[in-house]
Motif scaffolding. Structure first.
Motif, PDB file in Angstrom:
ATOM      1  N   THR A  53      -0.463   7.936   4.085  1.00  0.00           N
ATOM      2  CA  THR A  53      -1.467   7.225   3.214  1.00  0.00           C
ATOM      3  C   THR A  53      -1.658   7.780   1.614  1.00  0.00           C
ATOM      4  OG1 THR A  53      -3.441   8.704   3.970  1.00  0.00           O
ATOM      5  CG2 THR A  53      -2.897   6.551   4.855  1.00  0.00           C
ATOM      6  N   ALA A  54      -1.243   8.998   1.457  1.00  0.00           N
ATOM      7  CA  ALA A  54      -1.293   9.729   0.115  1.00  0.00           C
ATOM      8  C   ALA A  54      -0.112   9.158  -0.764  1.00  0.00           C
ATOM      9  CB  ALA A  54      -1.053  10.936   0.451  1.00  0.00           C
ATOM     10  N   ALA A  55       1.040   9.003   0.029  1.00  0.00           N
ATOM     11  CA  ALA A  55       2.124   8.328  -0.517  1.00  0.00           C
ATOM     12  C   ALA A  55       1.891   6.897  -1.078  1.00  0.00           C
ATOM     13  CB  ALA A  55       3.415   8.133   0.227  1.00  0.00           C
ATOM     14  N   LEU A  56       1.143   5.993  -0.371  1.00  0.00           N
ATOM     15  CA  LEU A  56       0.378   4.787  -0.895  1.00  0.00           C
ATOM     16  C   LEU A  56      -0.367   4.993  -1.833  1.00  0.00           C
ATOM     17  CD1 LEU A  56       0.566   1.594  -0.541  1.00  0.00           C
ATOM     18  CD2 LEU A  56      -1.255   1.995   1.437  1.00  0.00           C
ATOM     19  N   GLU A  57      -1.282   5.868  -1.782  1.00  0.00           N
ATOM     20  CA  GLU A  57      -2.553   6.172  -2.736  1.00  0.00           C
ATOM     21  C   GLU A  57      -1.814   6.344  -4.073  1.00  0.00           C
ATOM     22  OE1 GLU A  57      -4.824   9.300  -0.744  1.00  0.00           O
ATOM     23  OE2 GLU A  57      -6.089   7.851   0.256  1.00  0.00           O
ATOM     24  N   GLY A 108      -4.288   4.375 -12.942  1.00  0.00           N
ATOM     25  CA  GLY A 108      -5.523   5.387 -12.742  1.00  0.00           C
ATOM     26  C   GLY A 108      -5.174   6.741 -12.885  1.00  0.00           C
ATOM     27  N   ILE A 109      -6.267   7.523 -12.141  1.00  0.00           N
ATOM     28  CA  ILE A 109      -5.920   8.914 -12.022  1.00  0.00           C
ATOM     29  C   ILE A 109      -6.069   9.297 -10.760  1.00  0.00           C
ATOM     30  CG2 ILE A 109      -6.772   9.769 -14.464  1.00  0.00           C
ATOM     31  CD1 ILE A 109      -9.433  10.533 -12.733  1.00  0.00           C
ATOM     32  N   ALA A 110      -6.511   8.591  -9.921  1.00  0.00           N
ATOM     33  CA  ALA A 110      -6.412   8.947  -8.355  1.00  0.00           C
ATOM     34  C   ALA A 110      -6.865   7.564  -7.468  1.00  0.00           C
ATOM     35  CB  ALA A 110      -7.467  10.087  -8.054  1.00  0.00           C
ATOM     36  N   THR A 111      -6.450   7.759  -6.329  1.00  0.00           N
ATOM     37  CA  THR A 111      -6.779   6.189  -5.225  1.00  0.00           C
ATOM     38  C   THR A 111      -7.105   6.936  -4.023  1.00  0.00           C
ATOM     39  OG1 THR A 111      -5.530   4.871  -6.591  1.00  0.00           O
ATOM     40  CG2 THR A 111      -5.951   4.374  -4.236  1.00  0.00           C
ATOM     41  N   ILE A 112      -8.095   6.339  -3.284  1.00  0.00           N
ATOM     42  CA  ILE A 112      -8.171   6.571  -1.839  1.00  0.00           C
ATOM     43  C   ILE A 112      -8.019   5.160  -0.973  1.00  0.00           C
ATOM     44  CG2 ILE A 112      -9.984   7.489  -0.154  1.00  0.00           C
ATOM     45  CD1 ILE A 112     -11.283   9.027  -2.435  1.00  0.00           C
ATOM     46  N   CYS A 113      -7.399   5.282   0.017  1.00  0.00           N
ATOM     47  CA  CYS A 113      -7.102   4.188   0.838  1.00  0.00           C
ATOM     48  C   CYS A 113      -8.157   4.260   1.941  1.00  0.00           C
ATOM     49  CB  CYS A 113      -5.583   4.221   1.225  1.00  0.00           C
ATOM     50  SG  CYS A 113      -4.519   3.720   0.270  1.00  0.00           S
ATOM     51  N   LEU A 153      13.825   6.382   2.524  1.00  0.00           N
ATOM     52  CA  LEU A 153      12.572   5.702   2.811  1.00  0.00           C
ATOM     53  C   LEU A 153      11.636   6.759   3.253  1.00  0.00           C
ATOM     54  CD1 LEU A 153      10.870   3.111   3.203  1.00  0.00           C
ATOM     55  CD2 LEU A 153      11.790   2.898   5.392  1.00  0.00           C
ATOM     56  N   LYS A 154      10.703   7.011   2.550  1.00  0.00           N
ATOM     57  CA  LYS A 154       9.492   7.857   3.095  1.00  0.00           C
ATOM     58  C   LYS A 154       9.278   7.715   4.258  1.00  0.00           C
ATOM     59  CE  LYS A 154       6.052  10.839   1.913  1.00  0.00           C
ATOM     60  NZ  LYS A 154       6.218  12.105   1.803  1.00  0.00           N
ATOM     61  N   PRO A 155       9.484   9.011   5.146  1.00  0.00           N
ATOM     62  CA  PRO A 155       9.043   8.762   6.571  1.00  0.00           C
ATOM     63  C   PRO A 155       7.497   8.476   6.867  1.00  0.00           C
ATOM     64  CG  PRO A 155      10.500  10.972   6.194  1.00  0.00           C
ATOM     65  CD  PRO A 155       9.811  10.165   4.852  1.00  0.00           C
ATOM     66  N   MET A 156       7.236   8.107   8.122  1.00  0.00           N
ATOM     67  CA  MET A 156       5.873   7.748   8.320  1.00  0.00           C
ATOM     68  C   MET A 156       5.497   9.091   9.359  1.00  0.00           C
ATOM     69  SD  MET A 156       4.106   4.706  10.552  1.00  0.00           S
ATOM     70  CE  MET A 156       5.555   4.466  11.389  1.00  0.00           C
ATOM     71  N   HIS A 157       4.234   9.653   8.880  1.00  0.00           N
ATOM     72  CA  HIS A 157       3.656  10.651   9.347  1.00  0.00           C
ATOM     73  C   HIS A 157       2.372  10.190  10.282  1.00  0.00           C
ATOM     74  CE1 HIS A 157       5.822  13.848   7.080  1.00  0.00           C
ATOM     75  NE2 HIS A 157       5.800  12.947   6.373  1.00  0.00           N
ATOM     76  N   THR A 158       2.388  10.538  11.471  1.00  0.00           N
ATOM     77  CA  THR A 158       1.345   9.828  12.543  1.00  0.00           C
ATOM     78  C   THR A 158       0.503  11.085  12.865  1.00  0.00           C
ATOM     79  OG1 THR A 158       3.101  10.223  14.242  1.00  0.00           O
ATOM     80  CG2 THR A 158       2.668   8.119  13.280  1.00  0.00           C
ATOM     81  N   ALA A 210      -1.550   5.614   9.601  1.00  0.00           N
ATOM     82  CA  ALA A 210       0.026   5.960   8.943  1.00  0.00           C
ATOM     83  C   ALA A 210       0.641   4.561   8.959  1.00  0.00           C
ATOM     84  CB  ALA A 210       0.489   6.829   9.346  1.00  0.00           C
ATOM     85  N   GLU A 211       0.538   3.952  10.186  1.00  0.00           N
ATOM     86  CA  GLU A 211       1.478   2.604  10.241  1.00  0.00           C
ATOM     87  C   GLU A 211       1.204   1.523   9.640  1.00  0.00           C
ATOM     88  OE1 GLU A 211       3.683   0.816  14.648  1.00  0.00           O
ATOM     89  OE2 GLU A 211       2.091   2.774  14.446  1.00  0.00           O
TER      90      GLU A 211
END
Ligand SMILES: *Cc1c(COP(=O)(O)O)cnc(C)c1O
Length: 408
Positions: A62-66, A75-80, A24-29, A263-264
């Protein structure tokens, strides 16, 4: 490898090595990011090197979610962003200037409607049209029209926009086609199929699905040629025009407005997204069963759900969407009080949210549409007995059983 929708979401984090071999990808705060060579920090600031500078402009979680949302929308890119509204507002703020014109569907999420009013006061003119027919959109387009904004399925009356023909119209005119895909989610429909330039998703709803985190996202599908868009600032016009719009939204929208997804919640939404397809299939099946049950019930006068054969856009919805969605609305027979009825439901919760695992219901005229007054409600076809239901993933028999006993 061209993987299926759910496989791609589940394994997207592993495209780059994950710290400590975590599954599981860790969370970066972290808010700040340090560089042993200060020249690398300079390069990150100049967009010459990928990397993080300050948490307001994004972090690895957030980059992992994007990356997941980009996959979902092809798509080609996403911003959250912190919320769906933040994604819409920051994108408009980044792309529009005074004197620009926007054509929008008049069947719109209430807060988006209000937001467009704010942009109207700031000098952008907005024309609201019935977007279930692309001819109305075509008539409203002018030389200064910068974008056309529609929702796939409108809430609460479930009107379906004329997505295919509006997409063709925008392509022919070279106008940005901006689609809010929240009600369908990328599992039921990918707006790119009909030429969308930018796609918005409220991650708070179906994608997160568990009602435990707010979030929003904007995705560039890669279809629009940004060299044709007059509002890109010179400093964002790098070598590859495909990156121009997202760079401007990240700087002028995310960085300057600051409605950043932390991040959370990003981590929670990413976990929820793993089961999007499974949950949506179940929501659609439950919603169709409930719509059919209500349509046949003598105490219900009208049911609005694109999955029913008598819905005005039933054919289009069936052709374009994998399912007709988890939202329906209905009118009770004269003399039945909405709140009395809702209070009789034992399983279904009276709540304003939607896209949750749990089934939620709300009387519309008395809550979300109260502020606008009875005259405007009548204009919009919102009767005083209209109830909106966001159908969850409960067992179908329990759900129908609850409505049966409450109507009994
Ligand atoms: C909920 C919703 C939004 C706003 O999303 P938030 O995350 O609540 O800010 C935008 N568009 C549609 C269609 C929605 O249902």
């Amino acid at each position: 490898m061209n993987r299926g929708f759910t496989t791609a979401i589940l394994h997207s984090d592993r495209e780059a090595p994950i710290e400590h071999h975590s599954v599981l990808k860790p969370m970066h705060t972290a808010v700040a990011f340090g560089y042993p060579d200060s020249r690398d920090l300079v390069k990150v600031f100049k967009n010459e090197m990928p990397g993080y500078s300050y948490g307001r402009q994004g972090n690895p979680t957030t980059a992992a979610l994007e990356a997941k949302v980009t996959r979902m929308e092809d798509g080609i890119a996403t911003i959250c962003f912190a919320t769906g509204m933040a994604a819409i507002a920051s994108t408009f703020a980044a792309l529009l200037r005074a004197g620009d014109h926007v054509v929008s569907s008049s069947f719109l999420f209430g807060n988006t409607n209000s937001l467009l009013g704010t942009f109207g006061a700031l000098g952008c003119e907005v024309s609201f049209v019935d977007a279930t027919d692309a001819a109305n959109v075509a008539r409203a387009i002018r030389a200064e029209t910068r974008l056309v904004f529609v929702e796939t399925i409108a809430n609460p009356r479930t009107q379906v926009a004329d997505l295919e023909r509006i997409g063709a119209l925008c392509a022919a005119k070279g106008i940005v086609y901006f689609v809010d895909n929240t009600m369908t989610s990328p599992w039921l429909y990918r707006p790119k199929r009909h030429g969308a330039s930018l796609v918005i998703n409220s991650l708070t709803k179906c994608i997160g699905g568990h009602g435990n985190a707010l979030g929003g996202a904007v995705t560039d599908t890669g279809l629009y040629d940004w060299t044709r868009f007059p509002n890109i600032h010179g400093s964002y016009k790098g070598a590859n025009p495909a990156n121009w719009c997202m760079l401007q939204i990240r700087k002028k929208g995310l960085r300057d407005v600051g409605a950043t997804l932390a991040a959370e919640p990003a981590h929670r939404i990413a976990q929820g997204s793993e089961t999007l397809a499974l949950r949506m299939d179940r929501c659609c099946a439950n919603a169709l069963a409930l719509a059919r049950f209500l349509a046949a019930h003598p105490k219900v006068t009208r049911v609005f759900y694109p999955g029913l054969a008598d819905h005005p856009q039933h054919r289009a919805a069936t052709e374009w969407f994998r399912g007709a969605g988890g939202l329906l609305s209905f009118e009770l027979a004269d003399g039945i009080d909405c709140c009395d009825f809702l209070n009789r439901l034992e399983l279904v919760i009276s709540s304003s949210h939607l896209g949750d695992n749990r089934t939620l219901a709300i009387p519309i005229a008395q809550t979300i549409y109260w502020d606008m007054g009875a005259a405007r409600r009548a204009e919009m076809g919102i009767s005083e007995s209209l109830i909106r239901v966001s159908v969850g993933i409960e067992d179908e028999a329990d759900l129908i059983g609850d409505f049966r006993q409450a109507l009994g």
